[in-house]
Design a protein around this motif. Structure first.
Motif, mmCIF file in Angstrom:
data_model
loop_
_atom_site.group_PDB
_atom_site.id
_atom_site.type_symbol
_atom_site.label_atom_id
_atom_site.label_comp_id
_atom_site.label_asym_id
_atom_site.label_seq_id
_atom_site.Cartn_x
_atom_site.Cartn_y
_atom_site.Cartn_z
ATOM 1 N N SER A 24 0.833 -1.198 0.000
ATOM 2 C CA SER A 24 0.000 0.000 0.000
ATOM 3 C C SER A 24 0.870 1.252 0.000
ATOM 4 N N ILE A 25 0.325 2.311 -0.575
ATOM 5 C CA ILE A 25 0.914 3.645 -0.471
ATOM 6 C C ILE A 25 -0.137 4.525 0.184
ATOM 7 N N VAL A 26 0.238 5.136 1.302
ATOM 8 C CA VAL A 26 -0.714 5.886 2.117
ATOM 9 C C VAL A 26 -0.365 7.371 2.055
ATOM 10 N N HIS A 27 -1.334 8.195 1.665
ATOM 11 C CA HIS A 27 -1.159 9.648 1.677
ATOM 12 C C HIS A 27 -1.578 10.153 3.050
ATOM 13 N N SER A 28 -0.635 10.739 3.786
ATOM 14 C CA SER A 28 -0.964 11.336 5.079
ATOM 15 C C SER A 28 -0.476 12.772 5.060
ATOM 16 N N GLY A 29 -1.374 13.662 4.692
ATOM 17 C CA GLY A 29 -1.008 15.065 4.530
ATOM 18 C C GLY A 29 -0.109 15.228 3.325
ATOM 19 N N GLU A 30 1.035 15.828 3.514
ATOM 20 C CA GLU A 30 2.000 16.034 2.437
ATOM 21 C C GLU A 30 2.924 14.831 2.254
ATOM 22 N N GLN A 31 2.951 13.942 3.240
ATOM 23 C CA GLN A 31 3.905 12.837 3.225
ATOM 24 C C GLN A 31 3.258 11.564 2.673
ATOM 25 N N LEU A 32 4.049 10.781 1.937
ATOM 26 C CA LEU A 32 3.623 9.475 1.451
ATOM 27 C C LEU A 32 4.291 8.397 2.296
ATOM 28 N N ASN A 33 3.493 7.551 2.907
ATOM 29 C CA ASN A 33 4.003 6.397 3.640
ATOM 30 C C ASN A 33 3.685 5.152 2.834
ATOM 31 N N VAL A 34 4.439 4.112 3.047
ATOM 32 C CA VAL A 34 4.213 2.864 2.327
ATOM 33 C C VAL A 34 4.144 1.708 3.313
ATOM 34 N N VAL A 35 3.466 0.650 2.886
ATOM 35 C CA VAL A 35 3.440 -0.585 3.653
ATOM 36 C C VAL A 35 4.137 -1.642 2.795
ATOM 37 N N ILE A 36 5.261 -2.122 3.292
ATOM 38 C CA ILE A 36 6.034 -3.169 2.618
ATOM 39 C C ILE A 36 6.108 -4.356 3.567
ATOM 40 N N ASN A 37 5.586 -5.483 3.109
ATOM 41 C CA ASN A 37 5.548 -6.712 3.912
ATOM 42 C C ASN A 37 4.969 -6.454 5.305
ATOM 43 N N GLY A 38 3.925 -5.639 5.374
ATOM 44 C CA GLY A 38 3.245 -5.381 6.632
ATOM 45 C C GLY A 38 3.890 -4.344 7.524
ATOM 46 N N LYS A 39 4.968 -3.716 7.063
ATOM 47 C CA LYS A 39 5.689 -2.725 7.870
ATOM 48 C C LYS A 39 5.467 -1.333 7.287
ATOM 49 N N LEU A 40 5.027 -0.384 8.120
ATOM 50 C CA LEU A 40 4.792 0.995 7.685
ATOM 51 C C LEU A 40 6.113 1.749 7.638
ATOM 52 N N LYS A 46 8.453 5.244 5.699
ATOM 53 C CA LYS A 46 8.443 6.524 4.976
ATOM 54 C C LYS A 46 9.783 6.661 4.263
ATOM 55 N N GLN A 47 9.854 7.615 3.348
ATOM 56 C CA GLN A 47 11.094 7.810 2.594
ATOM 57 C C GLN A 47 12.254 8.042 3.552
ATOM 58 N N GLY A 48 13.363 7.332 3.302
ATOM 59 C CA GLY A 48 14.540 7.427 4.159
ATOM 60 C C GLY A 48 14.663 6.267 5.129
ATOM 61 N N ASP A 49 13.570 5.539 5.377
ATOM 62 C CA ASP A 49 13.614 4.383 6.273
ATOM 63 C C ASP A 49 14.327 3.214 5.600
ATOM 64 N N THR A 50 14.644 2.206 6.394
ATOM 65 C CA THR A 50 15.262 1.002 5.852
ATOM 66 C C THR A 50 14.346 -0.197 6.066
ATOM 67 N N PHE A 51 14.429 -1.121 5.113
ATOM 68 C CA PHE A 51 13.707 -2.391 5.194
ATOM 69 C C PHE A 51 14.719 -3.484 4.890
ATOM 70 N N ASN A 52 15.004 -4.315 5.873
ATOM 71 C CA ASN A 52 16.085 -5.304 5.771
ATOM 72 C C ASN A 52 17.360 -4.587 5.316
ATOM 73 N N GLN A 53 17.946 -4.974 4.204
ATOM 74 C CA GLN A 53 19.182 -4.327 3.745
ATOM 75 C C GLN A 53 18.911 -3.171 2.783
ATOM 76 N N TYR A 54 17.632 -2.865 2.507
ATOM 77 C CA TYR A 54 17.279 -1.837 1.528
ATOM 78 C C TYR A 54 16.967 -0.500 2.186
ATOM 79 N N HIS A 55 17.301 0.559 1.469
ATOM 80 C CA HIS A 55 17.004 1.931 1.869
ATOM 81 C C HIS A 55 15.850 2.419 0.998
ATOM 82 N N LEU A 56 14.799 2.951 1.613
ATOM 83 C CA LEU A 56 13.658 3.459 0.862
ATOM 84 C C LEU A 56 14.041 4.819 0.283
ATOM 85 N N GLN A 57 14.455 4.791 -0.980
ATOM 86 C CA GLN A 57 15.049 5.955 -1.627
ATOM 87 C C GLN A 57 14.003 6.938 -2.161
#
Length: 107
Positions: A45-61, A63-74
């Motif tokens: 999922s991609i969630v619009h919360s105000g001006e920011q876009l959050n994402v759900v990857i494998n059940g984890k919420l 935002k841009q700049g966060d990390t998921f396992n060895q990946y950086h959310l670019q």
């Protein structure tokens, strides 16, 4: 005699039925899937919360700049995200390329 045997059988069936969880999956998942280690990321999922876009990857919420396992959310857009690691970049889309291609053919 038959009533006693039938009632005994019924009571034993009820006790067995109570110990079995009807919502339990029939097959066990692999241990790698349960721990979340080395699992291929799936954009759910991609969630619009105000001006920011959050994402759900494998059940984890995330935002841009966060990390998921060895990946950086670019990068996060309303249609896809880009994950990067030292080895590679991955583009995850909400919709498959089949849907995208069918839209292009309609135009």
């Amino acid at each position: 005699m038959y009533k006693t045997l039938l009632s005994l059988l019924l009571v034993s069936f009820i006790s067995v039925a109570q110990t079995t969880d009807p919502t339990k999956p029939l097959l066990k998942q692999a241990s790698g899937l349960q721990t979340g280690v080395n699992v291929f990321p799936v954009l759910q999922s991609i969630v619009h919360s105000g001006e920011q876009l959050n994402v759900v990857i494998n059940g984890k919420l995330l935002k841009q700049g966060d990390t998921f396992n060895q990946y950086h959310l670019q990068k996060v857009t309303s249609q896809y995200v880009i994950l990067s690691s030292d080895e590679k970049k991955i583009k995850l889309s909400l919709f498959s390329s089949v849907v995208d291609n069918s839209k292009k053919k309609d135009k």
